[in-house]
Design a protein around this motif. Sequence first.
Motif, mmCIF file in Angstrom:
data_model
loop_
_atom_site.group_PDB
_atom_site.id
_atom_site.type_symbol
_atom_site.label_atom_id
_atom_site.label_comp_id
_atom_site.label_asym_id
_atom_site.label_seq_id
_atom_site.Cartn_x
_atom_site.Cartn_y
_atom_site.Cartn_z
ATOM 1 N N ASP A 1 0.859 -1.191 0.000
ATOM 2 C CA ASP A 1 0.000 0.000 0.000
ATOM 3 C C ASP A 1 0.891 1.235 0.000
ATOM 4 O OD1 ASP A 1 -2.644 1.560 0.860
ATOM 5 O OD2 ASP A 1 -1.019 2.181 2.194
ATOM 6 N N ASP A 2 0.436 2.291 -0.659
ATOM 7 C CA ASP A 2 1.241 3.519 -0.690
ATOM 8 C C ASP A 2 0.504 4.725 -0.117
ATOM 9 O OD1 ASP A 2 -0.630 4.022 -2.655
ATOM 10 O OD2 ASP A 2 0.820 4.267 -4.283
ATOM 11 N N GLN A 3 -0.558 4.471 0.666
ATOM 12 C CA GLN A 3 -1.344 5.574 1.216
ATOM 13 C C GLN A 3 -1.401 5.590 2.744
ATOM 14 O OE1 GLN A 3 -5.182 6.377 -0.962
ATOM 15 N NE2 GLN A 3 -4.662 4.457 -2.002
ATOM 16 N N LEU A 4 -1.487 4.431 3.359
ATOM 17 C CA LEU A 4 -1.690 4.363 4.801
ATOM 18 C C LEU A 4 -0.491 4.899 5.572
ATOM 19 C CD1 LEU A 4 -3.131 0.748 4.952
ATOM 20 C CD2 LEU A 4 -4.461 2.842 5.276
ATOM 21 N N ARG A 5 -0.761 5.559 6.687
ATOM 22 C CA ARG A 5 0.293 5.901 7.634
ATOM 23 C C ARG A 5 0.636 4.645 8.427
ATOM 24 N NH1 ARG A 5 0.189 10.222 12.618
ATOM 25 N NH2 ARG A 5 -1.635 8.981 13.168
ATOM 26 N N LEU A 6 1.909 4.413 8.653
ATOM 27 C CA LEU A 6 2.388 3.205 9.305
ATOM 28 C C LEU A 6 3.059 3.574 10.615
ATOM 29 C CD1 LEU A 6 4.072 1.598 6.150
ATOM 30 C CD2 LEU A 6 1.700 1.334 6.910
ATOM 31 N N GLY A 7 2.650 2.927 11.712
ATOM 32 C CA GLY A 7 3.213 3.278 13.003
ATOM 33 C C GLY A 7 3.491 2.060 13.867
ATOM 34 N N THR A 8 4.506 2.181 14.716
ATOM 35 C CA THR A 8 4.790 1.138 15.704
ATOM 36 C C THR A 8 4.157 1.540 17.029
ATOM 37 O OG1 THR A 8 6.904 2.183 16.305
ATOM 38 C CG2 THR A 8 6.961 0.479 14.610
ATOM 39 N N ALA A 9 3.421 0.607 17.620
ATOM 40 C CA ALA A 9 2.737 0.925 18.885
ATOM 41 C C ALA A 9 2.798 -0.275 19.824
ATOM 42 C CB ALA A 9 1.283 1.325 18.622
ATOM 43 N N VAL A 10 3.915 -0.494 20.468
ATOM 44 C CA VAL A 10 5.119 0.333 20.397
ATOM 45 C C VAL A 10 6.340 -0.572 20.384
ATOM 46 C CG1 VAL A 10 4.159 2.349 21.581
ATOM 47 C CG2 VAL A 10 5.286 0.553 22.924
ATOM 48 N N VAL A 11 7.504 0.043 20.084
ATOM 49 C CA VAL A 11 8.775 -0.655 20.188
ATOM 50 C C VAL A 11 9.349 -0.413 21.583
ATOM 51 C CG1 VAL A 11 11.110 -0.866 19.287
ATOM 52 C CG2 VAL A 11 9.223 -0.334 17.727
ATOM 53 N N PRO A 12 9.666 -1.475 22.330
ATOM 54 C CA PRO A 12 10.259 -1.275 23.664
ATOM 55 C C PRO A 12 11.632 -0.610 23.577
ATOM 56 C CG PRO A 12 9.386 -3.499 23.455
ATOM 57 C CD PRO A 12 9.385 -2.899 22.078
ATOM 58 N N VAL A 13 11.909 0.287 24.492
ATOM 59 C CA VAL A 13 13.174 1.030 24.464
ATOM 60 C C VAL A 13 14.319 0.254 25.103
ATOM 61 C CG1 VAL A 13 12.083 3.294 24.391
ATOM 62 C CG2 VAL A 13 12.608 2.247 26.617
ATOM 63 N N HIS A 14 14.020 -0.854 25.796
ATOM 64 C CA HIS A 14 15.074 -1.625 26.450
ATOM 65 C C HIS A 14 15.592 -2.775 25.597
ATOM 66 C CE1 HIS A 14 13.044 0.217 29.956
ATOM 67 N NE2 HIS A 14 14.178 0.057 30.612
ATOM 68 N N THR A 15 14.774 -3.325 24.711
ATOM 69 C CA THR A 15 15.099 -4.605 24.084
ATOM 70 C C THR A 15 15.944 -4.480 22.826
ATOM 71 O OG1 THR A 15 12.931 -4.556 22.988
ATOM 72 C CG2 THR A 15 13.111 -5.801 25.046
ATOM 73 N N ARG A 16 16.212 -3.282 22.364
ATOM 74 C CA ARG A 16 17.158 -3.028 21.277
ATOM 75 C C ARG A 16 18.110 -1.940 21.733
ATOM 76 N NH1 ARG A 16 12.208 -3.663 19.053
ATOM 77 N NH2 ARG A 16 11.925 -4.965 17.189
ATOM 78 N N GLY A 17 19.340 -2.019 21.288
ATOM 79 C CA GLY A 17 20.236 -0.912 21.542
ATOM 80 C C GLY A 17 19.763 0.321 20.806
ATOM 81 N N PRO A 18 20.097 1.513 21.287
ATOM 82 C CA PRO A 18 19.651 2.736 20.619
ATOM 83 C C PRO A 18 20.022 2.794 19.137
ATOM 84 C CG PRO A 18 20.531 3.243 22.783
ATOM 85 C CD PRO A 18 20.827 1.797 22.539
ATOM 86 N N ALA A 19 21.245 2.375 18.797
ATOM 87 C CA ALA A 19 21.672 2.436 17.395
ATOM 88 C C ALA A 19 20.872 1.461 16.540
ATOM 89 C CB ALA A 19 23.164 2.148 17.286
#
Length: 315
Positions: free
Chosen positions: A53-71
């Motif tokens: 699809d090329d119209q819908l807005r796509l969002g993460t709800a949510v990505v945990p801030v602890h389980t991946r390194g910031p980079a």
Amino acid sequence: MAWGLTVPLTGVPIREHRSLISELASLGYTDLWSAEVAGSDAFTPLVLASEWDDQLRLGTAVVPVHTRGPAALAMSAAALADLAPGRFVLGIGASSETIVTGWNGISYDPPYARTRDVLRFLKTALAGEKVDGEFDSFTIRRFRLEKAPDIAPPIMLAALRPQMLHLAAREADGAITNWLSVDDVRKVRAELGPDKELAARIFVCATEDAEMARNIGRFLIATYLTVPGYAAFHDWLGRAELMKPMRQAWAAGDKNAAMAAVPVSLIDELIVHGSPDECRAHIDRYLANGLDTPIIAALPTGTDLLSTARSLALS
């Protein structure tokens, strides 16, 4: 008007979403939001959706801030922003100690500080700037994205109580919440302020079998709202006494008693159920009270959830 859907739908393989996602915009949906608990990760369904699809807005709800390194988090966000320029929203949050420590074996740093620091890191990194220095919860040495996105994605925070809502108001592009009633929206909005986007995942049982919907609601409420973060949220919303019998039974290890102690009135406030028309009308009341973006989470009722998602569309 925004109208969002949570993907992947429960029990539906990601690859089987293609036909649905390709027609959602024509049905009146504006948004597609992923989740990340113990099923799919937050990014993969949206990567596929960006091709379907090329119209819908796509969002993460949510990505945990602890389980991946910031980079690593910045790299995943940059890749999706590149695939869907101007259509991607990065939602991040503290998640829970169960997920972070119990399931991932990672220390659960103080959630407010970690969320704030990751937010600040991401804003700098996704703007294409080098990040080099100490934050309260981690230190970054000389990181810069190889290719920053042409359009940096907005960043929204999962926020349940005033401290995180105030952080979202000051430093993010909005807040994402869930497990709230129509009337709760006003209290959350008052803390966030009028100028930032407020999104909420809304649990929907599209069935006229009220007893089935309430039984599903009993299980979910007893399971989720005994988690410390959600329990504190509902204490703040004024439900400590109402939920006390449920919490006591859950703490004693009697899950059946805990479910039986969930008041029907609470289920009807927190779980949208009824015919598709009744469900849409209920969601409209959230919007009238200050919600900007409803994110429908269609609950399984024994019917095809792909058809359920279509039935809840605006047109």
